[in-house]
Design an enzyme around this catalytic site. Structure first.
Site, PDB file in Angstrom:
ATOM      1  N   ALA A 116      53.158  24.280   1.045  1.00 11.46           N
ATOM      2  CA  ALA A 116      52.393  22.673   1.386  1.00 11.46           C
ATOM      3  C   ALA A 116      53.422  22.041   0.748  1.00 11.46           C
ATOM      4  O   ALA A 116      54.273  22.044   0.198  1.00 11.46           O
ATOM      5  CB  ALA A 116      51.648  22.980   0.532  1.00 11.46           C
ATOM      6  N   PHE A 117      52.939  20.580   1.582  1.00  9.43           N
ATOM      7  CA  PHE A 117      54.024  19.601   1.266  1.00  9.43           C
ATOM      8  C   PHE A 117      54.798  19.442  -0.358  1.00  9.43           C
ATOM      9  O   PHE A 117      55.453  18.622  -0.147  1.00  9.43           O
ATOM     10  CB  PHE A 117      54.472  18.603   2.223  1.00  9.43           C
ATOM     11  N   LYS A 118      53.867  19.980  -0.898  1.00  9.32           N
ATOM     12  CA  LYS A 118      53.642  18.818  -2.034  1.00  9.32           C
ATOM     13  C   LYS A 118      54.886  19.660  -3.149  1.00  9.32           C
ATOM     14  O   LYS A 118      55.406  19.432  -3.614  1.00  9.32           O
ATOM     15  CB  LYS A 118      52.240  19.279  -2.882  1.00  9.32           C
ATOM     16  N   ASP A 119      55.172  20.933  -2.311  1.00 11.06           N
ATOM     17  CA  ASP A 119      56.901  21.026  -3.042  1.00 11.06           C
ATOM     18  C   ASP A 119      57.720  20.422  -2.856  1.00 11.06           C
ATOM     19  O   ASP A 119      58.646  20.431  -3.431  1.00 11.06           O
ATOM     20  CB  ASP A 119      56.816  22.589  -2.607  1.00 11.06           C
TER      21      ASP A 119
ATOM     22  N   MET B 204      57.427  18.288  -5.980  1.00  7.32           N
ATOM     23  CA  MET B 204      56.998  18.432  -7.713  1.00  7.32           C
ATOM     24  C   MET B 204      58.211  19.230  -8.003  1.00  7.32           C
ATOM     25  O   MET B 204      59.187  19.537  -8.643  1.00  7.32           O
ATOM     26  CB  MET B 204      56.051  19.608  -7.076  1.00  7.32           C
TER      27      MET B 204
END
Ligand SMILES: *Cc1c(COP(=O)(O)O)cnc(C)c1O
Length: 462
Positions: free
Chosen positions: A110-113, A116
């Protein structure tokens, strides 16, 4: 570069303290005191550069003296080295003038990588230098938690606790959180929905005795470091389509408003963005608010796009702060009203918001239909969140301006919905094919502040 709180009553901090603390002590969110700009020539010069180099140029003005150039470049390099695509954020064409920005090639799909993986390394660098440790507590509707655990697992200076709503995340999302074996990782299945998880997290931050005792740090998208890292792919994608010589628009599947707010920051930095469109699912408080000014919360209706199942959209506070002329008292007042169930945005502030953001809402049926349509006619298997973005973009885009829709997760994270819509069950990428064979480790947790705090206290003491 200094950061100030959206509620105007917390001390201004530098980048490193802003990142390590997460939420301001007056309950507000940190924003840069001034927004640095890049000239058209500086933006043009990004053309053809590797993602990491663009990342350095976009973020460097925000970090002040937190890291030397050499260290910062090194952290960026390490953050994206594990991505499954050399371009990091590749752009694919869906149709004439419509492009999909694939943000799901990171380790948890997901784009959150993007944010993060970088802040994990920035935390480690800063904490090691300070000889400090922190307790990270995060609330997740599914993707933030897995991305945070992946970024912080095994680090000496960090314990990471993730609160997710029990029974409301997909099997893949849950297993990404519950299968890491490192002892500094703690998955907590809360008896409640995502808004409860987020509310208990905020309670912990506002309970200073606990906050200071465990050295609490937050990595939800209220953390400025998260927003900052997401500004980069607006630049990389727009430049590849001809910016700054040509304007582009973006459609952003939205929940907590962190991702689309990063687009707004890119625009303020000088990227020629024509329209920024907020796409919501049936939990449409943002669409309602941007249409009528009414921000009244209801209860969450679980959907096939769970990462957008939200009523209280935390980062919207940052947008309100600017819309109210950076008046911290006005924002604090709205947030008081929110506790009683909602507020109404003033006419002037609504006009300002509308100068920057458009919005649209997509029902469950329309989401299924778009997954099927994109599979059949655009050659793309979309996750439900990305399908919502594509549906809103198709309905609202101006054919004269290239549209970039953000694909926020890999379809294999939501295989049931994707299969139901398209008849195709998307396989997990090779590197995580054994996810369903790994052992799970999780603690059921009550929706109660005191009990949660005790649980966290005991875990880090042992
Ligand atoms: C987190 C998430 C969103 C929403 O992003 P916000 O920054 O919270 O608006 C959308 N899609 C997916 C797949 C996500 O994980």
């Amino acid at each position: 570069m200094r950061y100030i709180s959206t509620r105007g009553k917390a001390p201004a901090l530098g980048f490193e303290d802003t990142m390590l603390s997460g939420l301001a002590r007056d309950g507000g969110l940190y924003v840069p005191e001034t927004i640095p700009t890049l000239s058209a020539d500086e933006i043009r010069a990004m053309h053809g550069l590797p993602y990491e180099e663009i990342a350095f140029r976009v973020m460097r003005p925000f970090i002040g003296d937190a890291f030397t150039d050499e260290v910062f470049a090194d952290l960026i390099g390490k953050a994206y080295a594990g991505f499954g695509h050399d371009a990091r954020a590749p752009l694919v064409q869906l149709g004439s003038g419509h492009f999909l920005l694939e943000l799901f090639h990171g380790p948890t799909l997901a784009f959150k990588d993007f944010a993060m993986q970088l802040i994990g390394r920035m935390f480690e660098e800063a904490l090691t230098r300070r000889g400090d440790r922190v307790t990270i507590v995060g609330a997740t509707s599914g993707d933030t938690g897995s991305a945070a655990i992946e970024a912080f697992r095994g680090l000496d200076a960090v314990d990471v606790f993730i609160l997710y709503p029990h029974g409301r995340v997909s099997d893949v999302q849950r297993r990404q959180m519950t299968t890491p074996a490192e002892s500094n990782v703690h998955a907590l299945a809360l008896d409640g929905d995502f808004d409860d998880c987020q509310a208990r997290l905020k309670d912990m931050f506002n309970h200073f005795e606990f906050r200071d005792a465990v050295n609490l740090a937050g990595v939800n998208s209220i953390n400025w470091g998260r927003v900052l890292a997401q500004v980069v792919y607006y630049f990389s994608s727009a430049v590849s389509l001809g910016a700054p010589g040509r304007k582009v628009s973006f459609t952003v599947p939205t929940g907590n408003f962190g991702d689309v707010f990063a687009g707004y920051i890119a625009k303020r930095m000088g990227l020629p963005i024509d329209r920024l469109i907020v796409a919501t699912n049936q939990n449409d408080i943002l669409h309602r608010c941007l249409s009528s000014g009414d921000y009244t919360t209801g209860s969450v209706a679980p959907s096939i796009s769970p990462s957008m199942d939200i009523q209280v959209s935390s980062n919207f506070e940052r947008a309100l702060f600017d819309a109210y002329g950076r008046d911290g008292n006005a924002v604090a007042q709205l947030m008081e009203e929110l506790k009683q169930g909602g507020f109404h945005v003033s006419q002037g502030a609504l006009e300002t918001l509308r100068e920057h953001y458009d919005s649209g809402r997509v029902s469950e049926d329309e989401t299924f239909a778009m997954i099927a349509h994109a599979h059949r006619h655009m050659g793309e298997l979309l996750c439900p969140h990305s399908a919502i973005g594509v549906a809103v973009a198709e309905a609202q885009r101006d054919p004269a301006v290239p549209m970039i829709t953000l694909a926020t997760a890999h379809p294999a994270k939501f295989p049931d919905a994707v299969e139901k819509a398209s008849g195709v069950r998307p396989p997990l990428p090779e590197r995580m094919a054994d996810l369903f064979d790994r052992e799970e480790r999780v603690t059921r947790a009550p929706n109660d502040l005191g009990q949660l705090e005790t649980l966290i206290h005991d875990r880090i003491a042992s």
